[in-house]
Design a protein around this motif. Structure first.
Motif, PDB file in Angstrom:
ATOM      1  N   LEU A  55       0.818  -1.218   0.000  1.00 26.26           N
ATOM      2  CA  LEU A  55       0.000   0.000   0.000  1.00 26.26           C
ATOM      3  C   LEU A  55       0.848   1.262   0.000  1.00 26.26           C
ATOM      4  CD1 LEU A  55      -2.825  -1.037   2.499  1.00 26.26           C
ATOM      5  CD2 LEU A  55      -3.083  -0.641   0.045  1.00 26.26           C
ATOM      6  N   ALA A  83       0.529   2.865   6.297  1.00 27.96           N
ATOM      7  CA  ALA A  83      -0.665   2.042   6.079  1.00 27.96           C
ATOM      8  C   ALA A  83      -0.787   1.073   7.235  1.00 27.96           C
ATOM      9  CB  ALA A  83      -0.579   1.285   4.751  1.00 27.96           C
ATOM     10  N   THR A  85      -2.991  -2.326   8.441  1.00 29.79           N
ATOM     11  CA  THR A  85      -3.899  -3.412   8.082  1.00 29.79           C
ATOM     12  C   THR A  85      -4.284  -4.180   9.335  1.00 29.79           C
ATOM     13  OG1 THR A  85      -2.061  -4.922   7.648  1.00 29.79           O
ATOM     14  CG2 THR A  85      -2.903  -3.635   5.774  1.00 29.79           C
ATOM     15  N   PRO A  99      -8.503   5.481   7.958  1.00 31.87           N
ATOM     16  CA  PRO A  99      -8.981   4.224   7.374  1.00 31.87           C
ATOM     17  C   PRO A  99      -7.889   3.163   7.375  1.00 31.87           C
ATOM     18  CG  PRO A  99      -8.478   5.794   5.642  1.00 31.87           C
ATOM     19  CD  PRO A  99      -8.333   6.538   6.934  1.00 31.87           C
ATOM     20  N   TRP A 101      -6.296  -0.487   5.729  1.00 31.50           N
ATOM     21  CA  TRP A 101      -6.138  -1.062   4.386  1.00 31.50           C
ATOM     22  C   TRP A 101      -6.033   0.024   3.317  1.00 31.50           C
ATOM     23  CZ3 TRP A 101      -5.234  -6.218   4.443  1.00 31.50           C
ATOM     24  CH2 TRP A 101      -5.633  -6.915   5.594  1.00 31.50           C
ATOM     25  N   GLU A 102      -5.406   1.154   3.697  1.00 30.57           N
ATOM     26  CA  GLU A 102      -5.274   2.282   2.777  1.00 30.57           C
ATOM     27  C   GLU A 102      -4.047   3.098   3.163  1.00 30.57           C
ATOM     28  OE1 GLU A 102      -7.761   6.403   2.076  1.00 30.57           O
ATOM     29  OE2 GLU A 102      -8.888   4.514   2.183  1.00 30.57           O
ATOM     30  N   ARG A 174      -0.719   6.766  -3.432  1.00 27.64           N
ATOM     31  CA  ARG A 174      -1.537   6.201  -2.366  1.00 27.64           C
ATOM     32  C   ARG A 174      -2.442   5.120  -2.942  1.00 27.64           C
ATOM     33  NH1 ARG A 174      -4.818  10.673   0.336  1.00 27.64           N
ATOM     34  NH2 ARG A 174      -5.566   8.860   1.501  1.00 27.64           N
ATOM     35  N   ARG A 175      -2.462   3.982  -2.262  1.00 30.21           N
ATOM     36  CA  ARG A 175      -3.263   2.856  -2.714  1.00 30.21           C
ATOM     37  C   ARG A 175      -4.230   2.423  -1.621  1.00 30.21           C
ATOM     38  NH1 ARG A 175       2.099   0.621  -4.465  1.00 30.21           N
ATOM     39  NH2 ARG A 175       2.267   0.828  -6.728  1.00 30.21           N
ATOM     40  N   ARG A 176      -5.303   1.769  -2.051  1.00 25.85           N
ATOM     41  CA  ARG A 176      -6.302   1.211  -1.137  1.00 25.85           C
ATOM     42  C   ARG A 176      -6.624  -0.198  -1.601  1.00 25.85           C
ATOM     43  NH1 ARG A 176     -10.758   4.133  -2.482  1.00 25.85           N
ATOM     44  NH2 ARG A 176     -10.434   5.743  -0.898  1.00 25.85           N
ATOM     45  N   ARG A 182     -10.341  -7.792   1.089  1.00 29.94           N
ATOM     46  CA  ARG A 182      -9.812  -7.817   2.453  1.00 29.94           C
ATOM     47  C   ARG A 182     -10.263  -9.075   3.193  1.00 29.94           C
ATOM     48  NH1 ARG A 182     -11.294  -1.487   3.981  1.00 29.94           N
ATOM     49  NH2 ARG A 182     -10.311  -0.592   2.092  1.00 29.94           N
ATOM     50  N   PHE A 332      -5.206  -3.146  -6.622  1.00 30.51           N
ATOM     51  CA  PHE A 332      -5.516  -2.125  -5.637  1.00 30.51           C
ATOM     52  C   PHE A 332      -6.095  -0.895  -6.317  1.00 30.51           C
ATOM     53  CE2 PHE A 332      -2.167  -3.625  -2.328  1.00 30.51           C
ATOM     54  CZ  PHE A 332      -2.805  -4.860  -2.272  1.00 30.51           C
ATOM     55  N   VAL A 335      -5.957   6.044  -4.522  1.00 31.47           N
ATOM     56  CA  VAL A 335      -6.728   6.978  -3.701  1.00 31.47           C
ATOM     57  C   VAL A 335      -6.551   8.392  -4.233  1.00 31.47           C
ATOM     58  CG1 VAL A 335      -7.039   7.886  -1.368  1.00 31.47           C
ATOM     59  CG2 VAL A 335      -6.368   5.497  -1.699  1.00 31.47           C
TER      60      VAL A 335
END
Length: 335
Positions: A55, A83, A85, A99, A101-102, A174-176, A182, A332, A335
């Motif tokens: 991420l 990030a 998780t 948040p 997982w982001e 940035r990744r989600r 999940r 992914f 964001v």
């Protein structure tokens, strides 16, 4: 020479509240050392650590933090991405919800706070862009608590510890992870296993193995990175004793143990964790499929229950292939 003295890393986090037993781990840990008495260490939930790294743009196995029970607080010392998780909410940055997982942008002076996990699941993982910079020990940055090596001085983190991180490479994208990809957390788990070398018919009876698969096993409160222990159960056993190895039928002359092996310590079953011993004199009745180890890493001691499901090698390989695909950044969202 340390990473900081070599000019490769700079301070990234100062610990305010280290939580229960937060450690630095990387993946896959110190592989290839089992003959020397070292299990690999590394994350108890490999998926959680690897996704957190992807991420923020790190390689999947970069060093990150494993936070059991979720409680943790730190000051950010360097701008970049983080990030987290794992299960549950309760994570804030300067008091505002963050948040999971982001990837999240952070600035110097920000305060990251993680509350205790109230719902299902047990461990969170925190990755910072560039990866945690600690010296390697036997080819890995993972902390092995029982030997006092690796990670941050070979121990769990303490208040006022300062952790360095390597420079972040490339663009800060940035990744989600999509919600559909999940993992699902629960307090009642099904864990896939393969039949072990000491199952039936030589050690357990056929009925014993059916009972093993059919029973509901409760995680003992005395469970940690060394192993997950379960409630006692009296098997019938296919033999009356361990003969020269000892009086109990589960006893045998010393043999090597596999990571994820399910040992019968007499009447107590234990899943061997990443910091466990590599050999001993007890029967290995089954082995957790590698792709299912992340589930083991989220078992909550004293509360969660487990049912085991037997699979074959082809099914285990298919599970692992699916897990590997989850780490592909193309799956992914940006964001």
């Amino acid at each position: 020479m340390s990473a900081r003295s070599a000019g490769q890393a700079l301070p990234a986090l100062e610990i305010i509240d280290p939580g229960l037993q937060t450690t630095v781990q990387d993946y896959p840990g110190r592989r290839g050392r089992q003959a020397l008495g070292f299990f690999p260490s590394g994350p108890v939930d490999p998926l959680g650590l690897q996704v957190a790294n992807v991420l923020v743009g790190n390689r999947p196995g970069a060093a990150a933090l494993e936070i059991p029970l979720g409680r943790f607080q730190a000051v950010i010392l360097r701008a970049g991405l983080i990030a987290i998780t794992g299960p549950d909410a309760g994570v804030t940055l300067n008091g505002e919800p963050v948040p999971l997982w982001e990837a999240v942008s952070v600035a110097e002076g920000d305060v990251l706070s993680c509350a205790v996990i109230r719902g299902a699941g047990y461990r969170r993982y925190l990755a910072v862009s560039g990866g945690i910079a600690v010296d390697e020990a036997f080819g890995s940055r993972s902390t092995l608590l029982v030997a006092g090596i690796g990670g941050h001085d070979g121990r769990a983190l303490e208040r006022a510890d300062v952790l360095d991180a390597y420079p972040a490479g490339g663009a800060r994208q940035r990744r989600r992870m999509p919600v559909s990809l999940r993992p699902h957390y629960t307090d009642s788990w099904e864990i896939e296993v393969l039949r072990g070398p000491h199952a039936d018919p030589d050690f357990l009876t056929a009925q014993d193995f059916e009972d093993f698969l059919g029973a509901c096993w409760r995680c003992d409160l005395n469970s940690d990175r060394t192993g997950v222990r379960f409630n006692p159960h009296r098997f019938q056993w296919a033999r009356t004793s361990g003969d020269v190895a000892g009086g109990h039928p589960s006893n045998l002359l010393d043999t090597s143990y596999p990571y994820g092996g399910i040992l019968a310590y007499g009447d107590v079953l234990t899943i061997l964790g990443p910091d466990s011993n590599t050999s001993g004199g007890f029967a290995v009745i089954a082995t957790v499929a590698h792709a299912a180890l992340s589930k083991v890493g989220q078992l909550r001691p004293g509360r969660d229950v487990v049912r085991f499901r037997e699979i074959n090698l082809h099914q285990a390989a298919a599970m692992q292939s699916h897990l590997d695909q989850l780490l592909d950044p193309r799956h992914f969202e940006t964001v």
